[in-house]
Design an enzyme around this catalytic site. Structure first.
Site, PDB file in Angstrom:
ATOM      1  N   ALA A  64      27.464  38.534  49.782  1.00  0.00           N
ATOM      2  CA  ALA A  64      26.829  38.071  48.553  1.00  0.00           C
ATOM      3  C   ALA A  64      27.839  38.249  47.424  1.00  0.00           C
ATOM      4  CB  ALA A  64      25.576  38.883  48.283  1.00  0.00           C
ATOM      5  N   GLY A 109      26.417  39.709  53.321  1.00  0.00           N
ATOM      6  CA  GLY A 109      25.553  38.525  53.345  1.00  0.00           C
ATOM      7  C   GLY A 109      26.099  37.410  54.228  1.00  0.00           C
ATOM      8  N   GLU A 112      25.056  38.292  57.664  1.00  0.00           N
ATOM      9  CA  GLU A 112      23.609  38.068  57.695  1.00  0.00           C
ATOM     10  C   GLU A 112      23.287  36.577  57.815  1.00  0.00           C
ATOM     11  OE1 GLU A 112      23.380  40.400  54.031  1.00  0.00           O
ATOM     12  OE2 GLU A 112      21.965  41.701  55.047  1.00  0.00           O
ATOM     13  N   GLU A 132      28.073  47.004  52.717  1.00  0.00           N
ATOM     14  CA  GLU A 132      27.345  47.219  51.449  1.00  0.00           C
ATOM     15  C   GLU A 132      27.387  48.658  50.965  1.00  0.00           C
ATOM     16  OE1 GLU A 132      26.251  45.390  53.998  1.00  0.00           O
ATOM     17  OE2 GLU A 132      25.501  43.475  53.242  1.00  0.00           O
TER      18      GLU A 132
HETATM   19  N1  CAA Z   1      31.786  38.598  45.980  1.00  0.00           N
HETATM   20  C1  CAA Z   1      32.503  38.073  44.974  1.00  0.00           C
HETATM   21  N2  CAA Z   1      33.811  37.771  45.069  1.00  0.00           N
HETATM   22  C2  CAA Z   1      34.412  38.049  46.243  1.00  0.00           C
HETATM   23  C3  CAA Z   1      33.739  38.606  47.318  1.00  0.00           C
HETATM   24  C4  CAA Z   1      32.358  38.878  47.168  1.00  0.00           C
HETATM   25  N3  CAA Z   1      31.601  39.356  48.163  1.00  0.00           N
HETATM   26  N4  CAA Z   1      34.609  38.788  48.331  1.00  0.00           N
HETATM   27  C5  CAA Z   1      35.788  38.335  47.881  1.00  0.00           C
HETATM   28  N5  CAA Z   1      35.677  37.896  46.628  1.00  0.00           N
HETATM   29  C6  CAA Z   1      36.739  37.337  45.776  1.00  0.00           C
HETATM   30  C7  CAA Z   1      37.661  38.422  45.265  1.00  0.00           C
HETATM   31  O1  CAA Z   1      37.116  39.052  44.130  1.00  0.00           O
HETATM   32  C8  CAA Z   1      38.900  37.600  44.953  1.00  0.00           C
HETATM   33  O2  CAA Z   1      38.691  36.924  43.729  1.00  0.00           O
HETATM   34  P1  CAA Z   1      39.810  36.992  42.542  1.00  0.00           P
HETATM   35  O3  CAA Z   1      41.004  36.281  43.141  1.00  0.00           O
HETATM   36  O4  CAA Z   1      39.177  36.254  41.425  1.00  0.00           O
HETATM   37  O5  CAA Z   1      40.074  38.430  42.306  1.00  0.00           O
HETATM   38  C9  CAA Z   1      38.903  36.554  46.051  1.00  0.00           C
HETATM   39  O6  CAA Z   1      37.569  36.482  46.560  1.00  0.00           O
HETATM   40  C10 CAA Z   1      39.818  36.899  47.221  1.00  0.00           C
HETATM   41  O7  CAA Z   1      39.441  38.192  47.689  1.00  0.00           O
HETATM   42  P2  CAA Z   1      40.480  39.421  47.783  1.00  0.00           P
HETATM   43  O8  CAA Z   1      41.602  39.256  46.819  1.00  0.00           O
HETATM   44  O9  CAA Z   1      39.690  40.679  47.701  1.00  0.00           O
HETATM   45  O10 CAA Z   1      41.039  39.197  49.266  1.00  0.00           O
HETATM   46  P3  CAA Z   1      41.634  40.303  50.256  1.00  0.00           P
HETATM   47  O11 CAA Z   1      42.240  39.555  51.368  1.00  0.00           O
HETATM   48  O12 CAA Z   1      42.463  41.290  49.511  1.00  0.00           O
HETATM   49  O13 CAA Z   1      40.348  41.104  50.780  1.00  0.00           O
HETATM   50  C11 CAA Z   1      38.097  41.308  51.665  1.00  0.00           C
HETATM   51  C12 CAA Z   1      39.365  40.448  51.573  1.00  0.00           C
HETATM   52  C13 CAA Z   1      38.384  42.584  52.441  1.00  0.00           C
HETATM   53  C14 CAA Z   1      37.047  40.481  52.381  1.00  0.00           C
HETATM   54  C15 CAA Z   1      37.652  41.687  50.222  1.00  0.00           C
HETATM   55  O14 CAA Z   1      37.596  40.498  49.429  1.00  0.00           O
HETATM   56  C16 CAA Z   1      36.285  42.335  50.162  1.00  0.00           C
HETATM   57  O15 CAA Z   1      36.167  43.505  50.474  1.00  0.00           O
HETATM   58  N6  CAA Z   1      35.266  41.565  49.738  1.00  0.00           N
HETATM   59  C17 CAA Z   1      33.917  42.106  49.555  1.00  0.00           C
HETATM   60  C18 CAA Z   1      33.224  42.323  50.886  1.00  0.00           C
HETATM   61  C19 CAA Z   1      31.858  42.902  50.646  1.00  0.00           C
HETATM   62  O16 CAA Z   1      31.722  44.009  50.143  1.00  0.00           O
HETATM   63  N7  CAA Z   1      30.802  42.168  51.058  1.00  0.00           N
HETATM   64  C20 CAA Z   1      29.434  42.611  50.880  1.00  0.00           C
HETATM   65  C21 CAA Z   1      28.913  42.089  49.563  1.00  0.00           C
HETATM   66  S1  CAA Z   1      27.312  42.768  49.178  1.00  0.00           S
HETATM   67  C22 CAA Z   1      26.220  41.870  50.104  1.00  0.00           C
HETATM   68  O17 CAA Z   1      26.574  40.985  50.855  1.00  0.00           O
HETATM   69  C23 CAA Z   1      24.774  42.236  49.893  1.00  0.00           C
HETATM   70  C24 CAA Z   1      23.814  41.548  50.805  1.00  0.00           C
HETATM   71  O18 CAA Z   1      23.688  41.906  51.968  1.00  0.00           O
HETATM   72  C25 CAA Z   1      22.926  40.506  50.301  1.00  0.00           C
END
Ligand code: CAA
Length: 258
Positions: A64, A109, A112, A132
């Site tokens: 998400a 998400g 999911e 999460e």
């Molecule tokens: N939400 C918003 N933006 C996201 C995102 C997310 N879940 N995942 C990645 N992005 C964005 C980053 O912010 C980045 O944007 P900017 O260039 O503007 O900074 C872009 O996508 C590229 O990502 P990274 O630079 O972080 O890429 P990376 O290769 O260094 O890392 C990754 C990849 C490990 C997947 C890392 O992006 C990450 O940890 N993302 C979040 C994963 C996460 O925590 N997911 C769970 C979200 S909560 C959820 O999903 C709740 C639910 O169940 C409903």
């Protein structure tokens, strides 16, 4: 450019989450786009099987949208979770088989969303997880429930509380992924699989899926009764007769969806 794209190729629909700059993170606009795409594909009589994927090759969906969620209070978050659940459930109740084609990150998400499809195809290098707790949150689009049903309660708890990612090949060993393909070929392989399913009797495909999905929540005796009823229904269809007649005549069946 729309954040969700739909393409139809013959009987196969492909729905793509298209925010590669944010690793296809699911925000409100993506949920709206998915809902519209699911409705459009479901209503198209030409479509007989569907694939769900993410754009860009680096991620199926990385979760998400954390940036959008930052502004949420408790009630906003509950409503976002409810909306995600209601949109994702459309794949489960669909007449069509939905295959999730996963390359790269399939997190939170995103995992999911993939689990709401009928099965997941992935590359061995893809990365699955429910991270999460790293954010001080828990899964909100079905990760606690669907993951436990797929991999068992103990493994689901482990994955959700450690936030550890597993590779696609490990996810296959856990029963989360059905089929592994070479990196870069998962979408094409999934579309080929969808094409194969599109050649089967569409009412039979829908009926088999319905009985298996509904039966999973029933005691065995009631599930068996549901199967008996559904088996009978197929014999009242044009396709059921056509399939058996074609077999006896040693020709290919021509299914019409009636
Ligand atoms: N939400 C918003 N933006 C996201 C995102 C997310 N879940 N995942 C990645 N992005 C964005 C980053 O912010 C980045 O944007 P900017 O260039 O503007 O900074 C872009 O996508 C590229 O990502 P990274 O630079 O972080 O890429 P990376 O290769 O260094 O890392 C990754 C990849 C490990 C997947 C890392 O992006 C990450 O940890 N993302 C979040 C994963 C996460 O925590 N997911 C769970 C979200 S909560 C959820 O999903 C709740 C639910 O169940 C409903």
């Amino acid at each position: 450019m729309s954040v969700v794209l739909t393409t139809i190729s013959g009987p196969v629909a492909t729905v793509t989450v298209n925010r590669p700059e944010a690793l296809n993170a699911i925000n409100g606009a993506v949920l709206d786009g998915l809902e519209a795409a699911f409705a459009e594909v479901e209503a198209n009589p030409v479509v007989r099987a569907a694939v769900l994927t993410g754009a860009g090759g680096k991620a199926f969906v990385a979760g998400a949208d954390i940036k959008e969620m930052q502004a949420f209070g408790a009630e906003d978050a509950r409503a976002f979770s409810a909306r995600g659940h209601s949109v994702f459930a459309r794949m489960e109740s669909s007449r069509l088989v939905w295959i999730a084609a996963v390359e790269g990150f399939c997190l939170g998400g995103g995992c999911e969303l993939a689990m709401a499809a009928d099965w997941i195809n992935a590359s061995a290098k893809s990365r699955f997880g429910q991270p999460e707790v790293n954010l001080g949150l828990i899964p909100g689009f079905g990760g606690t429930i669907r993951l436990a049903r797929r991999v068992g309660q103990a493994k689901a708890i482990e994955l959700c509380v450690t936030a550890e990612m597993v590779r696609g090949d490990e996810a296959k060993a856990l029963g989360l992924v059905n089929n592994l393909y070479e990196p870069g070929t998962v979408l094409e392989a999934s579309q080929a699989q969808a094409q194969l399913i599109a050649g089967k009797g569409p009412l039979a495909v829908a009926n088999a899926k319905r009985v298996i999905r509904s039966g999973a929540d029933l005691p065995q005796e009631r599930g068996n009764a549901l199967e008996q009823q559904a088996f009978g229904i197929q014999f009242g269809t044009v396709d059921g007769k056509e399939g058996m007649v074609a077999f006896s005549a040693k020709r290919s069946a021509e299914f019409v969806g009636k």
